[in-house]
Enzyme design. Structure first.
Site, short mmCIF file in Angstrom:
data_model
loop_
_atom_site.label_atom_id
_atom_site.label_comp_id
_atom_site.label_asym_id
_atom_site.label_seq_id
_atom_site.Cartn_x
_atom_site.Cartn_y
_atom_site.Cartn_z
N ASP A 1 0.85 -1.18 0.00
CA ASP A 1 0.00 0.00 0.00
C ASP A 1 0.89 1.24 0.00
OD1 ASP A 1 -3.20 0.56 1.06
OD2 ASP A 1 -1.75 2.20 1.16
N GLN B 1 -13.99 3.17 1.37
CA GLN B 1 -13.37 2.75 0.09
C GLN B 1 -13.13 3.97 -0.78
OE1 GLN B 1 -15.54 -0.23 -2.16
NE2 GLN B 1 -13.87 -0.45 -3.67
N VAL C 1 -10.73 3.54 -3.67
CA VAL C 1 -10.37 3.02 -5.00
C VAL C 1 -11.39 1.93 -5.32
CG1 VAL C 1 -8.62 1.89 -6.40
CG2 VAL C 1 -7.92 3.52 -4.62
N HIS D 1 -10.43 -4.72 -3.21
CA HIS D 1 -9.10 -5.02 -2.68
C HIS D 1 -9.20 -5.44 -1.22
CE1 HIS D 1 -9.91 -0.68 -2.41
NE2 HIS D 1 -9.26 -0.68 -1.26
N HIS E 1 -7.17 -5.43 2.19
CA HIS E 1 -6.04 -4.87 2.93
C HIS E 1 -5.52 -5.93 3.90
CE1 HIS E 1 -6.73 -0.40 2.33
NE2 HIS E 1 -7.96 -0.82 2.09
P1 DGP Z 1 -9.54 2.01 0.34
O1 DGP Z 1 -9.60 3.29 1.11
O2 DGP Z 1 -10.04 0.81 1.12
O3 DGP Z 1 -10.16 2.13 -1.03
O4 DGP Z 1 -7.98 1.73 0.14
C1 DGP Z 1 -7.25 2.21 -0.93
C2 DGP Z 1 -5.80 2.06 -0.58
O5 DGP Z 1 -5.05 2.17 -1.77
C3 DGP Z 1 -5.25 3.11 0.37
O6 DGP Z 1 -4.79 2.46 1.56
C4 DGP Z 1 -4.10 3.75 -0.38
C5 DGP Z 1 -3.82 2.81 -1.50
N1 DGP Z 1 -3.43 3.42 -2.75
C6 DGP Z 1 -4.06 4.43 -3.40
N2 DGP Z 1 -3.42 4.73 -4.54
C7 DGP Z 1 -2.36 3.87 -4.61
C8 DGP Z 1 -1.32 3.67 -5.58
O7 DGP Z 1 -1.22 4.34 -6.61
N3 DGP Z 1 -0.42 2.69 -5.31
C9 DGP Z 1 -0.50 1.90 -4.19
N4 DGP Z 1 0.43 0.97 -4.02
N5 DGP Z 1 -1.47 2.06 -3.27
C10 DGP Z 1 -2.38 3.04 -3.48
#
Ligand code: DGP
Length: 117
Positions: A33, A97, A99, A103, A105
């Site tokens: 993350d 959420q 994204v 997914h 975590h």
């Molecule tokens: P959520 O809030 O449950 O949708 O979690 C999305 C997660 O994705 C958040 O913990 C940060 C991570 N994240 C967002 N953009 C990117 C990215 O470009 N690369 C990576 N590795 N993680 C990302």
């Protein structure tokens, strides 16, 4: 909800943007993350375009099991299993959420409180 193929995880799957990959197979990938909330924080995502857990259907049963098996295998590999780790799926904006590609975590390396915020 309708799946938007321009979301950042779809772009990581297409290798349009980089990620610190931990695992890849025909059904899912896992990567660190970018905004870690624990000393270890990685995400397991399906290759299948599912926006939210709420959008998964009966045809996704094996895939959902595979995501959890992969999460546990990686947690063991990273040495998180003995100390304990937390698995979280935020489904929908109200749950946090941000994204909209399903997914899982996986967080570890510290103690966690309950209930979660
Ligand atoms: P959520 O809030 O449950 O949708 O979690 C999305 C997660 O994705 C958040 O913990 C940060 C991570 N994240 C967002 N953009 C990117 C990215 O470009 N690369 C990576 N590795 N993680 C990302």
């Amino acid at each position: 909800m309708t799946y938007d193929p321009t979301n950042v995880f779809a772009r990581i799957l297409r290798k349009e943007i980089p990620a610190q990959l931990l695992h890849e197979d025909e059904h899912c990938i896992a990567f660190r993350d970018a905004a870690p909330q624990a000393p270890a924080h990685f995400l397991v995502i399906p290759r299948r375009p599912i926006a939210r857990l709420a959008d998964a259907g009966p045809g996704d049963t094996a895939l959902l099991g595979h995501l959890l098996q992969t999460a546990a295998a990686l947690a063991r590999r990273l040495g998180l299993a003995d100390g304990g780790f937390r698995v979280v799926v935020n489904s929908g904006a109200g749950a946090g959420q941000s994204v909209f590609h399903l997914h899982v975590h996986v967080l570890g390396g510290r103690d966690f409180g309950w209930p979660p915020g």
